[in-house]
Motif scaffolding. Structure first.
Motif, PDB file in Angstrom:
ATOM      1  N   SER A  47       1.832  -0.502   7.319  1.00 16.64           N
ATOM      2  CA  SER A  47       0.526   0.270   7.250  1.00 16.64           C
ATOM      3  C   SER A  47      -0.438   0.157   8.473  1.00 16.64           C
ATOM      4  O   SER A  47      -1.225   0.906   8.335  1.00 16.64           O
ATOM      5  CB  SER A  47      -0.451  -0.900   6.564  1.00 16.64           C
ATOM      6  N   ALA A  61      -1.405  -4.500   4.339  1.00 16.28           N
ATOM      7  CA  ALA A  61      -0.823  -3.193   3.273  1.00 16.28           C
ATOM      8  C   ALA A  61      -1.401  -2.908   1.242  1.00 16.28           C
ATOM      9  O   ALA A  61      -1.449  -1.991   1.894  1.00 16.28           O
ATOM     10  CB  ALA A  61       0.891  -3.386   3.002  1.00 16.28           C
ATOM     11  N   GLN A  83      -4.825  -1.391   1.883  1.00 16.21           N
ATOM     12  CA  GLN A  83      -4.657  -0.361   1.883  1.00 16.21           C
ATOM     13  C   GLN A  83      -4.455   0.703   0.174  1.00 16.21           C
ATOM     14  O   GLN A  83      -4.443   2.178   0.342  1.00 16.21           O
ATOM     15  CB  GLN A  83      -3.234   1.251   2.571  1.00 16.21           C
ATOM     16  N   LEU A 143       1.857   4.113   2.071  1.00  8.86           N
ATOM     17  CA  LEU A 143       1.321   2.877   2.464  1.00  8.86           C
ATOM     18  C   LEU A 143       1.273   2.242   0.810  1.00  8.86           C
ATOM     19  O   LEU A 143       0.956   1.170   1.109  1.00  8.86           O
ATOM     20  CB  LEU A 143       0.535   3.046   2.974  1.00  8.86           C
TER      21      LEU A 143
END
Lengths: 427, 427, 427, 427
Positions: free
Chosen positions: A48, A163, A166, B106
């Protein structure tokens, strides 16, 4: 490398300690595997941000460490795969080229299954090695590899959290146990007289090279906050316009706020009148009693200035926490998030675990420090520039990995680690 | 939208054509699925550059298209997942917010399995819809959705190729059939007298809005290269220092070379004295007889200048290829790479398939063009700026997707599509 | 180069035209000098963005043009300074290396005085040359150099305006004459029947290579707005949320708005309830009757879409304005800003001068165009990619520089030129 | 602010010291003016990088300092110009907004003449003030302003050097006196026993706030190089492939080399087989006896590692140089470049002047340090993050500005200051 060849748990005899090391190897490697149990295959792949790595890269890199530094060059050893030396080298220039770090998330192959297979093969080879006659230097490197693996266990969880954060779906790594709360005690300051003190690692147990040499340093009298700064403490700072008052901030910190549009700790978000938090157990309301975490050095420093205090020096923390047991809310507690401090008698609480404490100490070599020769010398020394020391471990550090002399380090802008605040004052 | 409501294959009766559309739906959606057969789960996740998308995003987005533009708002329809409307919206501002394009890689969740389930659910709903009474407008949108899906079939393969090419392991998408070669015929130029000609789509078959209105244009006399430019032709340009002579390049192209350190087509690499190529079937030596592909507009333009020729105008290609059958090396041939032209009688070869031909025509609206009202009007018109038209389709275009009036478009710097060169000359 | 060797004003005899050229040389070079009269030495030095250049660079570069393309290589000529060939080369790769464009503003030396001296020396040499016997090719290059100098006269003022606009002091280039206003007439649309028309330069007068070859093109019937779009017209677009409605914008244009935070034309600023304008005569309130200027292609295109119209094609403008006298608000009027159109009889107004009109025509070569051999071939052809044609000249174009076939060109994002809008419609 | 209100030169009586301060004011401000004598007007305008400022900005900012912190708010004072408060504020958030630093070079106005006028006006007002009755706080701020001005005298020369170095003409700031050379003595190491020592400023003389509080620190035994590292010493490092061996570099330093393509100190360039140097007196061959300068911390650190030594800690330098006279090659010597050390008796040479010595000490607050309240508190404290301390002054520092406790600071990548290397070793 300033490694003690004997695993920490025992020193009775070489063969005894070798057997112990073999069991530790299985245990530590098994923990890594258990941490992956909740993941889907897709979760292993993404990166990420450049500072983070895909989970499957962590799995391969920690295995690469054993293959490269323990197995490679031994009679009969053949590389598991010709490309892995480059693919899974993090930053060891002495080993050779590295696949560029910011592009780790572009590699779909080797697959997760292939990497698990890589781990099995190397585990078998290390197991065989430890069942035979091994020189103490090799044992020391195996031990180092296990501490290295434990560092990556922590990184796997912080990288995964970043990650997941996100993703608008806000996936939970685990959702089996809600966080429980309790009132946080009032903050007290515990004094120390200062003077010439000994700091740094000593003795036979394992330590990283950067924890030595043990040496004397001179501390002015000081006092340390009795507990970590709570989310509630920090909310008062936000509500007092802390993020909008340049006089509270380092010049670099103010530029960081502007550039990154930072207005709260990472993973905080406004929800109606209140605040929510993204955690490894999903999205939930902020608990004012829990320690504030995921703050940059800049935020920790500005908060301390606002509070009429300062951040501790690393050796202030070391001398105050050295007498205490290395116990607390570590990975082993399965909380996966810092917890409120609980009832207090005014002594230092939360000395270990919960979240790393930013110190005002830049990460520099101790007097007399020399990085070891060879590739393993690239472990710690070459990062001694523009980073700050953090102490104490976090809720995702394995308990057996920590000690009072342990020096973690991150750049002032880093926020994706479980980093928090403990105040200090000049006496 | 200038859509013919009747699928191209037939126009006999509405119910007949609706049944045909239902079968086409199954066939096209099935092709997408078949294209994924060689993939590991990991392969679905990555995004190797902002212009590309993860395979699982393609799978979800093409499904989102049907859900959003066909199913949404119908009685009884409930969104498959509340977050998908944003997550899988590509660029339709009229539909609402979009998850940022450069961050598509992502997202580990929804998982691949969840996205296959999404496809199944929507397929069942569309199937049910097409089994009942449907208005012609809806049928037209379903047909549009299928052409849209075919565009993404091509993108899936070009995006996957780009992602695989980042990997030092150079994974092959397929490795079951080697490319066969044959001598490429000499290049001839086929003349055309020019004059006022009709261009643009006409008739009942499907076409995108940007292919109309049909209109007259005036062409000066010209001649068109009889075949695509080969890798061997292009090698002569490289060996004549083509990449180092600024007088051959557009100013922007020269800056592009400097900025991106471009010295050969994408996916070419030096191997000893020769060149190698990364293909969907893995790494292999360059074949001088195969068409050069994966070149930018800048390279195509510089090559043409070096060759004493120019690139064709889009309507020069249209009038020359319109009489020819839409046949060639398409996705259906399973070659997955452009093939040598083969024996020639001097007529236009490779008019369709193999690789897209860069034209010197900027992508602009035809006289009288108006984008349709509403969200579907965002399909083509809003990209009519700073792109060039490409014609003819490629080895990864579905054959049933192409026609002589088809206008593909990419920015001059794009190289990850199967883009190639056909020369033209003023008569 | 497709240059007519005879200066436009006359063609009677070679010696006559040579004398005329000598006088034109003095006149044009003198105009450049007069344009600098209001400047302080400091004003010559800065470069406010890579697309602009310092005034002293313009002075030196236009002189370098004569030295390089006319004087260099003549018997007895010695370079004025060995470093100038590189320092003042703009983009002529055939001449050699160039000092990097974005760094032109870092050069304090040569001083302004040294550059004036450079101009005097070269002027004397050219004067001497033109007093003797000169071949027609050389005369043509001198004439080209003068048109080149006139282009830079315009750029000097637009670059200076951009630099001054960065300064909170808002310096005025001139403050000797306020702008006068008058009511702008209502907008009418003037029709044209279309058909096959001849376009491009013909005849003996000077033209740039990109204005030819003259050729036929086919126009569909259309109508052209009778006057330029006014600031008042444009305000209605702003007040109708024009900058916030993605459906009005090209995809690239919308991204441009987001990236650059554009919410109004360049040099507009909110002042209380109204708007102010930065001009070459300083800051002042916006006049709704004056033409809107300093808009990008994106803004022009969005405005036209909002207005239910479109931008004109370049040849629509050419055929409509060719019959009209090349007269209007040019540099020679000393207004230094576009002026309201004034009383109207419904015919085309403001055909020339005031501000350049964005066309929907990408800047491409005419059929049969070939850039001249050698360095001067780098003048126009190599920019024929990702730019749009603008027509008609502006309030800072020298009147003698313009004609109906003149093709100016800028990227869609350019706003620092005096670029404006004229609407068009399909008939 | 930890300012001694009495100027350093005397403490006999308040009125005496006020008169002395007035004379110092004239002297220091006069020095600034003399430094500008060789400049053309154009030289005052440019900013060659965000870290540097135009000369005219320095002239105005130092004047702004007196106007803002001494004159503003006094009865009868009216701001010299309403825009200057913003234009010439460097980074004092407590004063208000600042014109963006990287854009300082875009301002042609106020002109140089206007800024000289600004200086005259403020000088007259300060002169008048110092002729009357002034409180000691004000005197202290005037004194601070003079030390501030001296800092900018140094920056004016380093910024000018950087700007001139961008120019292919390589202008010389001064060309009236060539550098003379002499053999550099062999390097010796001068030992120190370490122990608890007092460091930091004490006494009545002026010091910046960051030099205090005076406090005890504990030093391990060490030895300090007897002279600065020479260009010849450094050449041996380069020739031993120092810039290509990652094991010698900090991780950040290696990334810096890659990113900036650094292969030698700033201002060095290859000339045939040897090296040349750009200096304030123009381009000339490198003298192996002169101190190496214009190196980053990364280069200093790598060189030390290569040499089997390390960089000194700031207090090692302080205790070794405190007993020595503050004498050496300062601005006052007019050399404008570091000079060879000359004959040696093995004691510490070049303790002051020539070039600043990078220390391995991050720039952190001394125990008990608190930044002063108010705007002047933004002077030093807010930069205490990610910078290293440099000691000793340089060939462009005014002699009266330096002292043994003086702490200069720059980020590790800074190279445009006269920064050099002195080696140290653990005893």
């Amino acid at each position: 490398m300033q490694l003690d060849i004997t695993p920490r748990e025992s020193a009775r005899s070489s063969s005894h300690s070798q057997a112990l090391l073999a069991r530790t190897y299985e245990r530590v490697r098994g923990t890594t595997k258990r941490l992956c149990a909740p993941l889907s295959t897709e979760d292993y792949v993404v990166q990420s941000m450049p500072d983070a790595s895909p989970i499957k890269w962590h799995l391969a890199h920690t295995t690469w460490f054993f293959e490269t530094f323990v197995l490679k060059g031994r009679p009969g050893h053949r590389p598991h795969h010709p490309a892995y030396e480059v693919l899974f080298n993090s930053y060891y220039n002495a080993v050779g080229e590295q696949f560029p770090r910011p592009r780790r998330g572009l590699l779909t192959r080797p697959t997760v299954a292939e990497i698990w297979r890589y781990r099995e093969v190397v585990d078998a080879q290390i197991g065989e090695l430890l069942a035979g006659t091994v020189d103490t230097r090799t044992l020391a490197v195996v031990e180092l590899g296990l501490h290295h693996e434990q560092q990556h266990q922590e990184l796997m969880l912080t990288d995964l959290k970043h990650a997941f954060a996100q993703n608008p779906l806000a996936p939970a790594y685990r959702d089996d146990r809600p966080q429980t709360s309790q009132a946080s005690p009032p903050l007290a300051f515990v004094p120390h007289a200062g003077g010439v003190v000994e700091v740094g690692h000593a003795g036979r147990g394992f330590a990283f090279d950067n924890e030595g040499p043990r040496h004397e340093t001179l501390l002015a009298p000081f006092a340390l906050g009795s507990r970590l700064t709570t989310a509630g403490d920090y909310l008062a700072f936000i509500e007092d316009d802390g993020y909008r008052r340049p006089e509270l901030w380092l010049s670099e910190g103010w530029a960081f706020l502007e550039r990154e549009a930072v207005r709260a700790p990472l993973y905080w978000s406004k929800a109606g009148d209140g605040w929510e938090l993204f955690t490894l157990r999903g999205q939930r309301p902020l608990d004012p009693h829990e320690p504030v975490t995921h703050v940059s050095y800049y935020e920790a420093d500005a908060f301390a200035r606002w509070a009429g205090a300062r951040l501790p020096r690393e050796h202030e923390l070391e001398v105050m926490t050295r007498p205490l047991p290395v116990a607390g809310n570590f990975l082993d507690s399965d909380a996966l998030h810092p917890r409120p401090a609980g009832h207090s008698d005014g002594a230092i609480q939360q000395a270990f675990g919960d979240c790393w404490t930013w110190t005002m100490s830049p990460y520099t070599p101790y007097p007399g420090f020399r990085a070891p020769e060879g590739a393993l010398g690239e472990y710690n020394g070459k990062f001694m520039c523009n980073q700050h020391v953090l102490r104490g471990g976090s809720c995702v550090s394995p308990a057996s990995h920590l000690r009072a002399t342990y020096r973690n380090f991150f750049p002032a802008s880093a926020r994706w680690q479980f980093s928090g605040i403990r105040l200090a004052k000049d006496a």
